[in-house]
Design a protein around this motif. Structure first.
Motif, PDB file in Angstrom:
ATOM      1  N   ILE A  11     -58.221  47.526  85.826  1.00  0.00           N
ATOM      2  CA  ILE A  11     -59.490  47.535  86.546  1.00  0.00           C
ATOM      3  C   ILE A  11     -59.755  46.115  87.051  1.00  0.00           C
ATOM      4  N   GLY A  12     -60.149  45.987  88.312  1.00  0.00           N
ATOM      5  CA  GLY A  12     -60.450  44.663  88.860  1.00  0.00           C
ATOM      6  C   GLY A  12     -61.110  44.771  90.220  1.00  0.00           C
ATOM      7  N   ASP A  13     -61.884  43.755  90.563  1.00  0.00           N
ATOM      8  CA  ASP A  13     -62.533  43.690  91.866  1.00  0.00           C
ATOM      9  C   ASP A  13     -61.498  43.214  92.883  1.00  0.00           C
ATOM     10  N   ALA A  53     -56.214  42.670  93.394  1.00  0.00           N
ATOM     11  CA  ALA A  53     -55.368  43.709  93.982  1.00  0.00           C
ATOM     12  C   ALA A  53     -53.917  43.273  94.122  1.00  0.00           C
ATOM     13  N   PHE A  54     -53.660  41.958  94.085  1.00  0.00           N
ATOM     14  CA  PHE A  54     -52.282  41.466  94.161  1.00  0.00           C
ATOM     15  C   PHE A  54     -51.516  41.694  92.855  1.00  0.00           C
ATOM     16  N   SER A  55     -52.173  42.190  91.841  1.00  0.00           N
ATOM     17  CA  SER A  55     -51.532  42.369  90.542  1.00  0.00           C
ATOM     18  C   SER A  55     -50.274  43.223  90.639  1.00  0.00           C
ATOM     19  N   TYR A  56     -50.338  44.294  91.383  1.00  0.00           N
ATOM     20  CA  TYR A  56     -49.193  45.200  91.464  1.00  0.00           C
ATOM     21  C   TYR A  56     -47.972  44.504  92.060  1.00  0.00           C
ATOM     22  N   ALA A  57     -48.163  43.766  93.148  1.00  0.00           N
ATOM     23  CA  ALA A  57     -47.045  43.094  93.805  1.00  0.00           C
ATOM     24  C   ALA A  57     -46.457  41.993  92.939  1.00  0.00           C
ATOM     25  N   ILE A  58     -47.301  41.233  92.263  1.00  0.00           N
ATOM     26  CA  ILE A  58     -46.834  40.048  91.536  1.00  0.00           C
ATOM     27  C   ILE A  58     -46.422  40.367  90.104  1.00  0.00           C
ATOM     28  N   THR A  65     -57.385  49.650  92.401  1.00  0.00           N
ATOM     29  CA  THR A  65     -57.685  49.345  93.802  1.00  0.00           C
ATOM     30  C   THR A  65     -56.535  48.520  94.388  1.00  0.00           C
ATOM     31  N   PRO A  66     -55.494  49.185  94.913  1.00  0.00           N
ATOM     32  CA  PRO A  66     -54.331  48.452  95.419  1.00  0.00           C
ATOM     33  C   PRO A  66     -54.536  47.811  96.783  1.00  0.00           C
ATOM     34  N   LEU A  75     -42.853  58.530 105.588  1.00  0.00           N
ATOM     35  CA  LEU A  75     -43.660  59.730 105.386  1.00  0.00           C
ATOM     36  C   LEU A  75     -44.415  59.702 104.065  1.00  0.00           C
ATOM     37  N   THR A  76     -44.041  58.792 103.160  1.00  0.00           N
ATOM     38  CA  THR A  76     -44.643  58.808 101.818  1.00  0.00           C
ATOM     39  C   THR A  76     -45.246  57.489 101.365  1.00  0.00           C
ATOM     40  N   VAL A  77     -44.923  56.382 102.039  1.00  0.00           N
ATOM     41  CA  VAL A  77     -45.370  55.068 101.556  1.00  0.00           C
ATOM     42  C   VAL A  77     -46.887  54.976 101.479  1.00  0.00           C
ATOM     43  N   GLY A  78     -47.595  55.634 102.388  1.00  0.00           N
ATOM     44  CA  GLY A  78     -49.051  55.612 102.346  1.00  0.00           C
ATOM     45  C   GLY A  78     -49.620  56.239 101.089  1.00  0.00           C
ATOM     46  N   GLY A  79     -48.784  56.965 100.341  1.00  0.00           N
ATOM     47  CA  GLY A  79     -49.236  57.569  99.093  1.00  0.00           C
ATOM     48  C   GLY A  79     -49.453  56.581  97.975  1.00  0.00           C
ATOM     49  N   MET A  80     -49.211  55.283  98.241  1.00  0.00           N
ATOM     50  CA  MET A  80     -49.449  54.263  97.224  1.00  0.00           C
ATOM     51  C   MET A  80     -50.885  54.294  96.724  1.00  0.00           C
ATOM     52  N   TYR A  81     -51.823  54.621  97.604  1.00  0.00           N
ATOM     53  CA  TYR A  81     -53.235  54.628  97.216  1.00  0.00           C
ATOM     54  C   TYR A  81     -53.499  55.589  96.060  1.00  0.00           C
ATOM     55  N   SER A  82     -52.766  56.694  96.061  1.00  0.00           N
ATOM     56  CA  SER A  82     -52.988  57.706  95.025  1.00  0.00           C
ATOM     57  C   SER A  82     -51.893  57.713  93.977  1.00  0.00           C
TER      58      SER A  82
END
Length: 666
Positions: free
Chosen positions: A556-558, A564-569, A576-577, A157-164
């Motif tokens: 900040i990154g394209d 965008a892999f920065s968060y996972a790694i 921009t996840p 119910l909440t995982v999609g909130g990663m964008y915000s």
């Protein structure tokens, strides 16, 4: 990291996937292949459901969410076993006979063959234990795992909130992400390594066990069909390989691996499949228990389950019609017919409502109807080339159908799967095609990967029939015995020969669509300087980002260049996840388009302060799929006087810090 170094994580993954469910089932007096086949679906449902419940109880996500409920549910089963043993189907202690011992060995062999073949194929395709799939969807999948670990909430119910960053609650089916996050926490391996550990366990263990479980509802648990079902589960390029290449659709991959087990339970509930001594009410309870895991892994597979169940229900109603007699019997029969009609109505309502938008279902037909039919029969879908093993057994199945020596409900499910693939890949009537296959985004790859879930049963029936027909012809030399059906009892000698034949079938099945699928998928997993999304140098820099960027900061990154892999790694969020502009907030888009105006437009520094984004990642490698979206502010990063270099990996990847705006992160 080598594959051998991943073994502890693999063992822990297998424990999480199988042990909770198996503990519950054994305590509830479920035994044999039913307990083994339903263990993983029950465990994954437990993971998915407790992940949803946890936040309401104020609990942070961890493995105890699964362990404690599993022990509690198992304890309830033990109490019931003592209080009402007859209701659970317990009729005294069963002694293991010599026959059951060699049968058990044959069943272990049936798992060993596909486990070895699928592990070899999957490791060849992935390449290395920390390689990542360089594909569109994987950016979201890997970042969502990190979000679960950081936020402590694994709820769908909440995982999609990663964008915000959790500011806006958004639902997303997260059963697969929940499982991987537990593996990361328990094993301590990186997110990419945990993803690959889960992939191997699901692909090389859960899938063949699930396929064997479904097959034995038709053939019984004799060694010969069990051995053939195991070997044939490794003979398809369409599953598990194709869906690990395209997408990458990890949640769909897991849901399809569970689908045969759910179908097996439906057949047991309705009485058209072998219950192996499991009471019908308990089989019903098991089916209810496994459906949340499938639905919370991928809703489209839940709809597939409802569709595939239709032939099972029809066959069950027809059989009851023959069994029931008299006025009371007629009343029960028409009640069943009404229930079936209600099921159809509810299914159609769901079919129309639970589907992606037409804008997201733009995949077009790729071939003609004759080609699609040929691919269904040969098992070589999506330009993989024919699987001659599958083609042989499919043609034998056609003959068995014509001779009326084939399970009717298996044939019904197979025809539905075949029609779905033919429609999605070859139909030129958009309206009708969208109604039938829009649930799967009108995507040929998704429906191609669906075929093996039932084709493996069809081929096993044919292979078993051929085996006993050949044995009778060679050994007894009597034509009148050559037509005996596959249900004939097996002997230890027959099982030994069947093991050798099964191994040959499994190995032969690798030299066709499987080899093509493995080779095709390998390109998306190889870490190189020219990788599709994240090059080796870029990944090397990401592993050091946490040394320079504060935990609270946002980079900040394209995203189209792999940042965008920065968060996972690295564990450091980016603005921009995920790749794609549809979910990008206007403020973020403005910042990225005008980063070059830091010293001229005061709004830029205001946004930098708002998002705590004082760091910039610049990757010079390929843009994924040569995507045309360009952010003007990111094009002049190297010459921007308001940025200074913090870290660099050759000429391919650079981390900058913004020096002009006030309130900089430190």
């Amino acid at each position: 990291m080598s594959w051998w170094q991943l073994v502890p994580a693999l063992l822990l993954t297998a424990a999480i996937v199988f042990l909770p469910g198996y503990l519950i089932l054994r305590c509830w007096a479920v035994t044999g292949l039913v307990a083994v086949g339903a263990a993983a679906p029950v465990s994954i449902s437990l993971v998915a459901v407790t992940a949803v419940v946890g936040p309401f109880l104020g609990l942070r996500w961890n493995v105890l969410h699964v362990v404690v409920p599993a022990v509690a549910i198992a304890a309830i089963g033990l109490v019931l076993r003592r209080a009402t043993p007859k209701a659970l189907g317990i009729h005294g202690r069963i002694r293991r006979s010599p026959r059951s011992r060699w049968t058990l060995l044959a069943h272990l062999g049936a798992l060993l063959i596909p486990a070895a073949l699928l592990t070899r194929g999957l490791t060849r395709m992935i390449g290395g234990p920390e390689n990542i799939s360089q594909t569109w969807d994987n950016v979201f999948h890997l970042n969502a795992i990190r979000y679960i670990i950081d936020s402590g909430s694994a709820s769908s119910l909440t995982v999609g909130g990663m964008y915000s960053g959790g500011a806006k609650v958004s639902a997303y089916p997260a059963a697969w992400h929940d499982l991987v996050s537990l593996v990361v926490q328990v094993s301590g391996v990186s997110i990419p390594a945990a993803v690959n550990a889960v992939t191997l366990v699901i692909g090389a263990l859960v899938w063949p066990i699930s396929a064997i479980f479904l097959t034995t509802r038709v053939t019984g648990t004799r060694p010969v069909p069990v051995l053939f079902a195991g070997a044939l589960s490794a003979a398809f390029g369409a599953f598990p390989y194709i869906i690990l290449d395209f997408g990458v659709l990890y949640p769909y991959f897991m849901s399809l691996a569970l689908l045969p087990a759910a179908l097996a339970l439906i057949s047991m509930v309705t009485g058209v499949g072998d219950r192996s001594g499991t009471p019908r009410w308990l089989a019903t309870l098991l089916f209810i228990a496994v459906t949340p895991g499938i639905a919370l892994a991928h809703p489209s597979t839940f709809l597939t389950l409802l569709l595939f169940a239709l032939p099972i229900f029809v066959v069950a109603v027809v059989r009851y019609r023959r069994i029931l007699a008299g006025r009371a019997g007629q009343s029960r029969y028409w009640l069943l017919v009404m229930l079936l009609a209600a099921y159809l109505g509810a299914g159609i309502a769901l079919w129309l409502r639970v589907r992606p938008s037409s804008e997201n279902s733009g995949w077009q037909p790729i071939q003609r109807v004759p080609q699609a039919i040929g691919q269904v029969l040969s098992g070589g879908v999506m330009q993989q080339g024919a699987s001659w093993v599958v083609l042989l057994f499919s043609l034998v199945a056609v003959g068995l159908v014509m001779r009326r020596q084939f399970s009717q409900w298996v044939l019904g499910v197979y025809l539905i799967a075949a029609v779905l693939f033919i429609v999605v890949s070859a139909m030129r009537k958009p309206g009708l095609r969208n109604f039938i296959t829009g649930v799967w985004y009108n995507d040929s790859y998704r429906l191609a990967s669906l075929l093996p879930t039932i084709t493996v049963v069809v081929c096993t029936i044919s292979a078993t029939w051929l085996f006993f027909r050949t044995r009778d012809a060679l050994v007894e030399r009597r034509p009148r015995l050559a037509s005996m059906r596959f249900t004939r009892e097996s002997t230890p000698a027959a099982a030994a020969v069947a093991f050798v034949v099964a191994a040959i079938i499994g190995v032969a099945g690798q030299f066709s669509s499987v080899n093509y699928a493995v080779g095709s998928g390998a390109g998306n997993y190889r870490a190189s300087d020219n990788a599709p999304l994240l090059s080796s140098a870029e990944e090397a820099l990401l592993t050091r980002v946490d040394e320079h960027v504060p935990e609270s900061a946002t980079i900040i990154g394209d995203p189209w260049t792999g940042t965008a892999f920065s968060y996972a790694i690295s564990g450091r969020r980016t603005l921009t996840p995920h790749v794609g502009d549809d979910k990008m907030p206007p403020d973020v888009l403005m910042l990225m388009n005008n980063l070059n105006a830091i010293g001229e437009d005061p709004r830029i520094c205001e946004l930098i302060e708002k998002y705590d984004s004082y760091y910039v990642l610049d990757f010079n490698g390929r843009r994924y799929m040569n995507w045309p979206t360009v952010y003007p502010g990111m094009e002049t990063v190297e010459t921007n006087p308001h940025l200074e270099v913090v870290d660099r990996e050759g000429d391919a990847a650079t981390l900058y810090r913004i020096t002009t705006c006030d309130g900089q992160s430190s």
